[in-house]
Design a protein around this motif. Structure first.
Motif, PDB file in Angstrom:
ATOM      1  N   ALA A 191      -7.378  -3.321   0.426  1.00 21.99           N
ATOM      2  CA  ALA A 191      -6.525  -2.174   0.755  1.00 21.99           C
ATOM      3  C   ALA A 191      -5.573  -1.854  -0.392  1.00 21.99           C
ATOM      4  O   ALA A 191      -5.322  -0.680  -0.700  1.00 21.99           O
ATOM      5  N   VAL A 192      -5.028  -2.884  -1.033  1.00 25.93           N
ATOM      6  CA  VAL A 192      -4.106  -2.680  -2.152  1.00 25.93           C
ATOM      7  C   VAL A 192      -4.840  -2.109  -3.360  1.00 25.93           C
ATOM      8  O   VAL A 192      -4.354  -1.176  -4.021  1.00 25.93           O
ATOM      9  N   VAL A 193      -6.026  -2.643  -3.658  1.00 20.52           N
ATOM     10  CA  VAL A 193      -6.808  -2.132  -4.783  1.00 20.52           C
ATOM     11  C   VAL A 193      -7.220  -0.682  -4.529  1.00 20.52           C
ATOM     12  O   VAL A 193      -7.152   0.171  -5.419  1.00 20.52           O
ATOM     13  N   THR A 194      -7.630  -0.382  -3.303  1.00 16.38           N
ATOM     14  CA  THR A 194      -8.004   0.995  -2.959  1.00 16.38           C
ATOM     15  C   THR A 194      -6.814   1.934  -3.126  1.00 16.38           C
ATOM     16  O   THR A 194      -6.950   3.041  -3.660  1.00 16.38           O
ATOM     17  N   ALA A 195      -5.634   1.504  -2.674  1.00 14.60           N
ATOM     18  CA  ALA A 195      -4.431   2.334  -2.817  1.00 14.60           C
ATOM     19  C   ALA A 195      -4.137   2.607  -4.289  1.00 14.60           C
ATOM     20  O   ALA A 195      -3.771   3.727  -4.662  1.00 14.60           O
ATOM     21  N   ALA A 196      -4.314   1.592  -5.146  1.00 12.28           N
ATOM     22  CA  ALA A 196      -4.072   1.776  -6.578  1.00 12.28           C
ATOM     23  C   ALA A 196      -5.086   2.743  -7.185  1.00 12.28           C
ATOM     24  O   ALA A 196      -4.741   3.575  -8.033  1.00 12.28           O
ATOM     25  N   LEU A 197      -6.341   2.664  -6.749  1.00 13.62           N
ATOM     26  CA  LEU A 197      -7.369   3.599  -7.215  1.00 13.62           C
ATOM     27  C   LEU A 197      -7.032   5.029  -6.791  1.00 13.62           C
ATOM     28  O   LEU A 197      -7.168   5.981  -7.572  1.00 13.62           O
ATOM     29  N   GLN A 198      -6.587   5.194  -5.552  1.00 16.62           N
ATOM     30  CA  GLN A 198      -6.229   6.526  -5.052  1.00 16.62           C
ATOM     31  C   GLN A 198      -5.026   7.089  -5.793  1.00 16.62           C
ATOM     32  O   GLN A 198      -5.014   8.270  -6.172  1.00 16.62           O
ATOM     33  N   VAL A 216       0.837  -1.208   0.000  1.00 17.85           N
ATOM     34  CA  VAL A 216       0.000   0.000   0.000  1.00 17.85           C
ATOM     35  C   VAL A 216       0.868   1.252   0.000  1.00 17.85           C
ATOM     36  O   VAL A 216       0.661   2.177  -0.805  1.00 17.85           O
ATOM     37  N   GLU A 217       1.852   1.308   0.893  1.00 17.25           N
ATOM     38  CA  GLU A 217       2.692   2.507   0.980  1.00 17.25           C
ATOM     39  C   GLU A 217       3.539   2.675  -0.267  1.00 17.25           C
ATOM     40  O   GLU A 217       3.791   3.806  -0.708  1.00 17.25           O
ATOM     41  N   ALA A 218       3.998   1.565  -0.868  1.00 15.74           N
ATOM     42  CA  ALA A 218       4.811   1.654  -2.090  1.00 15.74           C
ATOM     43  C   ALA A 218       3.985   2.198  -3.246  1.00 15.74           C
ATOM     44  O   ALA A 218       4.489   2.991  -4.059  1.00 15.74           O
ATOM     45  N   ILE A 219       2.718   1.798  -3.342  1.00 14.49           N
ATOM     46  CA  ILE A 219       1.839   2.313  -4.396  1.00 14.49           C
ATOM     47  C   ILE A 219       1.646   3.817  -4.241  1.00 14.49           C
ATOM     48  O   ILE A 219       1.747   4.588  -5.208  1.00 14.49           O
ATOM     49  N   HIS A 220       1.367   4.265  -3.021  1.00 14.42           N
ATOM     50  CA  HIS A 220       1.227   5.704  -2.781  1.00 14.42           C
ATOM     51  C   HIS A 220       2.522   6.442  -3.112  1.00 14.42           C
ATOM     52  O   HIS A 220       2.499   7.526  -3.717  1.00 14.42           O
ATOM     53  N   ALA A 221       3.655   5.864  -2.710  1.00 14.52           N
ATOM     54  CA  ALA A 221       4.945   6.518  -2.948  1.00 14.52           C
ATOM     55  C   ALA A 221       5.238   6.641  -4.441  1.00 14.52           C
ATOM     56  O   ALA A 221       5.786   7.656  -4.894  1.00 14.52           O
ATOM     57  N   LEU A 222       4.880   5.620  -5.221  1.00  8.76           N
ATOM     58  CA  LEU A 222       5.099   5.688  -6.669  1.00  8.76           C
ATOM     59  C   LEU A 222       4.301   6.830  -7.284  1.00  8.76           C
ATOM     60  O   LEU A 222       4.792   7.542  -8.175  1.00  8.76           O
ATOM     61  N   GLY A 223       3.068   7.032  -6.812  1.00 10.19           N
ATOM     62  CA  GLY A 223       2.256   8.128  -7.320  1.00 10.19           C
ATOM     63  C   GLY A 223       2.868   9.484  -7.037  1.00 10.19           C
ATOM     64  O   GLY A 223       2.848  10.385  -7.896  1.00 10.19           O
ATOM     65  N   ILE A 224       3.413   9.645  -5.836  1.00 10.18           N
ATOM     66  CA  ILE A 224       4.068  10.915  -5.480  1.00 10.18           C
ATOM     67  C   ILE A 224       5.367  11.087  -6.245  1.00 10.18           C
ATOM     68  O   ILE A 224       5.680  12.170  -6.751  1.00 10.18           O
ATOM     69  N   ALA A 225       6.150  10.013  -6.366  1.00  5.42           N
ATOM     70  CA  ALA A 225       7.458  10.112  -7.011  1.00  5.42           C
ATOM     71  C   ALA A 225       7.343  10.507  -8.480  1.00  5.42           C
ATOM     72  O   ALA A 225       8.107  11.347  -8.973  1.00  5.42           O
ATOM     73  N   VAL A 226       6.357   9.932  -9.194  1.00  4.73           N
ATOM     74  CA  VAL A 226       6.262  10.216 -10.627  1.00  4.73           C
ATOM     75  C   VAL A 226       5.738  11.625 -10.885  1.00  4.73           C
ATOM     76  O   VAL A 226       6.069  12.230 -11.914  1.00  4.73           O
TER      77      VAL A 226
END
Length: 468
Positions: free
Chosen positions: A254-261, A209-219
């Motif tokens: 939780a993982v799917v929700t993180a990817a949607l966010q 979950v945190e890695a998905i959020h971090a990828l969104g911020i990083a890009v």
């Protein structure tokens, strides 16, 4: 700060979409919550797939005024929409310092400790928690700018080779807030491989979950190119479409929700979503059939974002975007979901679905942003000494709609969240910064740029101040 624990499977809480359930090889898993587990710490697939409840990382609840809520008082609605400007209590304990030292001195101590890999696991975890707390609740760019070249490798080491879930997930959070605090044009290339590997290879839900959020911020904030952002959207769609199986987290809400966010956050920075819209719309529609309320509401918000982007594109170019799904069909589907949810989900989740879908339906009907309320109040009538409701807009009185109700207050001003694009950005920043969002909005240029489309209004009258 608590880490995100794995969540216990519940038969009625699987996150599969209808399309995935129809496949013969779709995974099926069952289980029950153990006596010692709370719903907030349940394993993947539970209907309580919300993020774990640390105070600094909890997701402030959204509430939208529906059509039948006109009787609700202003303060009842608006207070839920307001984020306090006060920092979390017990700050000294969380950031590892004491009252005799300033936060700058405490931060310097944490920076030194981050470089020392010989410390015990408990000490490393404590340092990461403290560093993260300081970065969330203070704008620290001046203090860490010269040390970023040392901070990033230390955090990446913890992400790659940390010996506990707490160390790895906290290191990812700390990396994400570091990027928001001291961005550079090269950080995305530096952290992408490590974050993607953590997302795909880690067994723990919290790390994914945190890695998905971090990828969104990083890009978006770390120098990612337009093509990198498009590739990121495709990667996130794979996670969503596969119900998490693309990253080894099948049926994990939780993982799917993180990817949607994260998809919504990255998409909100794109100038043109036409190419992504067709496939994304189909995937989000499928996720409306999920049995996880967070997945359903996040998918619904993303659908509203796509319609908003289509309206904006048509307004700018005069060209109409064909999203294949008509709005009437979507609104009917959401009404069915709310009606049928009473048989399968808790009262709290039903309320969550109802309020969010009401906001989305109003948005589709009226071409508005999130949280728009058509309920309202009568304007004061000076001839009668009272108020008068006249929805027809007659000569005897005026009807004033409440309008946008999702807001964040800062002292005597507030930010009105009136577009789905802004909603997506605020929601992710709330998760990442917690109670420090207001501080960063006031002082952090990167966060201010992210929220630069926000409408800022002032509370001019005494009555307005009291109401807020």
């Amino acid at each position: 700060m608590h880490d995100l624990r794995k969540k216990a499977l519940l038969e009625s809480g699987k996150t599969q979409s209808r399309k995935a359930r129809s496949k013969p090889d779709a995974p099926r898993s069952t289980g029950h919550l153990s006596p010692n587990e709370s719903p907030g710490n349940s394993r993947p697939g539970s209907t309580a797939n919300s993020r774990a409840g640390s105070r600094a990382n909890s997701r402030p609840g959204s509430r939208y005024a529906s059509e039948d809520e006109g009787a609700a008082s202003d303060s009842e609605v608006d207070d839920v929409m307001t984020m306090s400007t006060n920092s979390a209590s017990g700050e000294d304990a969380l950031d590892g310092g004491d009252a005799s030292n300033t936060w700058v001195e405490r931060l310097q101590g944490r920076l030194v400790e981050l470089q020392d890999r010989k410390r015990s696991l408990q000490s490393r975890e404590s340092t990461l928690v403290s560093y993260l707390h300081l970065l969330r609740h203070h704008f620290t760019q001046r203090q860490i700018d010269k040390s970023v070249s040392d901070i990033l490798p230390a955090l990446l080491r913890s992400i790659r080779s940390g010996t506990s879930e707490e160390e790895r997930s906290t290191a990812i959070k700390a990396l994400t807030v570091t990027i928001l605090t001291a961005p550079s044009e090269t950080v995305y290339d530096h952290v992408f491989a490590t974050l993607k590997a953590a997302c795909e290879e880690a067994e723990e839900e919290s790390i994914k979950v945190e890695a998905i959020h971090a990828l969104g911020i990083a890009v978006t904030c770390g120098g990612g190119s337009a093509s990198a952002a498009e590739e990121m959207l495709d990667f996130l769609i794979e996670i969503i479409e596969s119900d998490g199986q693309a990253v080894g987290a099948g049926d994990n809400g939780a993982v799917v929700t993180a990817a949607l966010q994260a998809w919504a956050f990255v998409a909100s920075h794109m100038d043109d979503l036409v190419e992504q819209s067709e496939n994304a719309m189909e995937v989000f529609m499928e996720q409306l059939d999920s049995t996880d309320p967070e997945v359903q509401t996040s998918a619904g918000s993303n659908i509203a974002l796509l319609f908003e982007a289509a309206r904006d594109y048509e307004e700018e170019t005069g060209e109409k975007v064909n999203l294949q799904y008509n709005q009437h069909r979507i609104m009917n589907r959401m009404a069915e979901i709310v009606r049928d949810s009473s048989k399968a989900v808790s009262k709290k989740d039903r309320k969550h679905l109802r309020s969010n879908f009401s906001s989305i339906v109003t948005s589709l009907e009226r071409g508005k942003g999130p949280g728009y309320s058509t309920a309202g109040r009568g304007a004061s009538n000076p001839h009668t000494g009272g108020s008068k409701m006249d929805q027809g807009g007659g000569h005897d009185g005026e009807f004033q709609e409440f309008g946008y109700r999702e807001k964040i207050r800062i002292h005597n001003q507030f930010m009105v969240i009136d577009t789905w694009s802004l909603h997506a950005r605020v929601e992710l920043l709330k998760l990442l910064l917690g109670g420090g969002l207001v501080t960063h909005w006031m002082e952090n240029p990167t966060v201010r740029d992210i929220l630069d489309s926000a409408s800022v209004e002032y509370l001019a009258s005494t009555s307005e101040r009291k109401r807020w």
